[in-house]
Design an enzyme around this catalytic site. Structure first.
Site, PDB file in Angstrom:
ATOM      1  N   LYS A  21      33.850  41.518  33.654  1.00  0.00           N
ATOM      2  CA  LYS A  21      34.918  42.434  34.040  1.00  0.00           C
ATOM      3  C   LYS A  21      36.100  42.270  33.083  1.00  0.00           C
ATOM      4  CE  LYS A  21      35.060  40.949  38.294  1.00  0.00           C
ATOM      5  NZ  LYS A  21      33.909  40.035  38.132  1.00  0.00           N
ATOM      6  N   HIS A  52      42.619  41.220  42.235  1.00  0.00           N
ATOM      7  CA  HIS A  52      43.110  39.845  42.157  1.00  0.00           C
ATOM      8  C   HIS A  52      44.437  39.644  42.866  1.00  0.00           C
ATOM      9  CE1 HIS A  52      40.452  39.514  38.384  1.00  0.00           C
ATOM     10  NE2 HIS A  52      39.850  38.962  39.419  1.00  0.00           N
TER      11      HIS A  52
END
Length: 583
Positions: free
Chosen positions: A106, A220
């Site tokens: 990613k 995140h």
């Protein structure tokens, strides 16, 4: 912070130990936060190895996608932290044989650096390694200062595409090319109503107001592109899809598959509600939705949000999506299914009550009955918050919403009732409540009004005594069906008190009897605060509900008061008119 953990610093390690126990197809690589296919030694030289990973907190990614037809290994970092180079390098050496390894990464700086360095280290030892970067996020505007789109939940589609290709025996170059083609035709955007809470931090990574949502956020814990007011599910689906379709590259054929992903704390109910409108919206835009997946595929701890991913496909891509896999987290679907998701099929299956207004309230009796029903509905709708809070403390918290829903349906149906015939109206009302109220309340209200209607049908409905007998019959019906009796802390405590007052009028006028009865109903509801529950969900709480009145009984007292007040107020103008005529 309330989490089922021991020490925050041990959470990732203990999670991996648990995964190894729960999944017989996985083994732990000693000394590293790496999980491998248990049959690695057998298949190492038979196919390209697929490796992915990243920070923890995205479960079931990435360990949940290890298995035949998907990943060979997953490398875990600490929560929202890239895995270290040594662990990635160890994973490559453990699973990569002669065909080599593909790293699916990613687009985050730490992931690119650590996976990239590990790939270079492996190449220096003669291991063929390719790396592809997933950057499916379309929330950020691309400009001169753009650091690169983030990798989001669409990464799971890439895992499936390259994993299936590797299982079919494709070469490393071919598998990498398939992965890059998938990334090119992939777009994702997310939204959330709250941030996740990391075990190491102990509080949410950002705060939102009661009516705010974070639009275009990553995975995140970072805030999104913009903070805006909460939208309905349909509006939100269109907001995300509009950006996705504008930025995505799905091919001239407009054949797509869609993923509705839970970012952590979103329910299956909400995912399904979003999915239905996604299918309809894409259909209107002339897209052919070949497959639709919904569930927790890549989370962000306990974030209350979703992301929508759209992948352009052709027949080969569909074959790879449908290819078998033993990865426990991949949503395996039947391969034999229609090529197009039909949004209209779901819409046509919705229940249509077929209620048509027939304007039955022609007599004064019919008009009074209608006013009384509407007054009860208005009161229950207004009391939603009060009843919800009461039921949150003593039950499962849904009574306010249930009563409001039923009252709204009754309002929409009332003109279809034979309002000039009280018994038939009560029966029709019972049928509506039986369907609209649901749960345990639906049958109880249904049998109450059905029995009342039956009694009135046999006795007539011109006197207060006849209505008292009918209501007494309704109370008896509830007791027979549900097993409750007065004193058991249920809706009966308010109803029984009301009926008892009606049955013992003394020398009071009918108006005085009615008002005395609603006061008794109120007292009956209030008295439940000191009763120990014997039936219903409150019975599970025992003495914890003492001091809090039963919300079902309170609801009865509220709508009884509204009915009586509506009937009495309707009598006043009629009496004044009769008085003026007499004068």
């Amino acid at each position: 912070m309330k989490k089922f953990i021991n020490r925050p610093e041990n959470a990732v390690e203990e999670m991996l130990e648990g995964f190894a126990i729960l999944s017989p197809g996985l083994v732990r690589l000693a000394g590293h936060k790496v999980l491998l296919r248990a049959d690695t030694d057998r298949i190492r030289d038979l196919q390209v190895a697929i490796i992915s990973g990243g920070g923890s907190g995205h479960e079931p990614a990435h360990a949940g996608y290890i298995g035949t037809g998907m990943l060979s290994a997953a490398v875990a970092g600490e929560v929202f932290t890239s895995p270290d180079t040594d662990s990635i390098y160890a994973a490559i050496k453990a699973v990569a044989g002669k065909p080599g390894a593909l790293l699916v990464v990613k687009n985050y700086t730490g992931d690119r650096l650590n996976f990239g360095l590990a790939a270079e280290m492996a190449r220096s030892e003669g291991i063929p390694v390719e790396m592809i970067i997933v950057d499916d996020d379309v929330a950020l505007e691309r400009n001169a200062h753009f650091a690169g789109a983030r990798g989001l939940a669409g990464t799971i589609f890439v895992h499936k595409q390259v994993g299936a290709a590797a299982a079919e025996g494709a070469s490393l170059a071919e598998v990498a090319a398939i992965g890059r083609a998938a990334i090119k035709s992939l777009a994702t955007m997310g939204v959330s109503f709250s941030a996740g809470t990391s075990p190491a931090v102990g509080k949410p990574s950002f705060e939102l107001g009661e009516d705010e949502m974070e639009l275009g956020l990553g995975i995140h814990g970072e805030p999104g592109v913009t903070r805006t007011r909460i939208q309905s599910a349909d509006e939100l689906a269109e907001t995300l899809l509009t950006r996705i379709l504008k930025r995505g590259n799905f091919g001239e054929a407009r054949r797509v598959v869609v993923m509705i992903n839970n970012l952590g704390a979103t329910t299956e109910m909400e995912l399904a509600i979003v999915a239905r409108h996604v299918a309809a919206f894409l259909g209107k835009k002339s897209y052919v939705v070949e497959r639709m997946y919904a569930g927790t595929l890549l989370s962000s701890l306990d974030m209350a949000g979703i992301s929508i991913s759209v992948l352009g496909v052709d027949n080969a891509a569909l074959r790879r999506l449908d290819a078998p896999t033993s990865a426990p987290a991949w949503p395996n679907l039947l391969k034999e299914r229609p090529g197009k998701i039909d949004a209209q099929k779901a819409a046509s299956a919705s229940v249509n009550q077929g209620v048509m207004p027939i304007q039955n309230a022609k007599t004064e009796t019919g008009k009074k009955i209608k006013r009384a029903i509407e007054a009860a509905c208005d009161t229950l709708i207004e009391a939603e918050g009060e009843l919800t809070e009461m039921d949150r403390i003593t039950g499962d918290g849904d009574l306010g919403a249930s009563m409001k829903r039923a009252a709204t349906v009754v309002q929409e149906s009332v003109d279809s009732y034979p309002l000039d015939e009280a018994p038939a109206t009560l029966k029709a009302l019972g049928q509506t409540l039986r369907r609209a109220l649901g749960g345990s309340s639906g049958p109880l209200y249904g049998v109450f009004f059905l029995r009342c209607g039956n009694v009135l049908e046999n006795s007539g409905w011109n006197s207060l005594a006849q209505w008292a007998d009918a209501l007494e019959g309704g109370v008896r019906a509830i007791s027979e069906l549900g097993g409750a009796k007065p004193g058991d802390r249920t809706m009966l405590d308010a109803l029984h008190s009301f009926v008892t007052a009606l049955k013992n009028p003394g020398a009071k006028s009918p108006r005085e009897v009615l008002f005395a009865a609603i006061e008794e109903a109120k007292r009956g509801a209030e008295s439940t605060a000191q009763m120990k529950p014997r039936l219903g969900r409150s019975s599970y709480l025992g003495d914890r509900v003492i001091g809090h009145a039963d919300p079902g009984a309170t609801a009865v007292a509220l709508w009884l008061r509204a009915v009586v007040q509506a009937l009495v107020s309707a009598e006043q103008p009629q009496r004044r008119a009769m008085s003026r005529a007499g004068d």
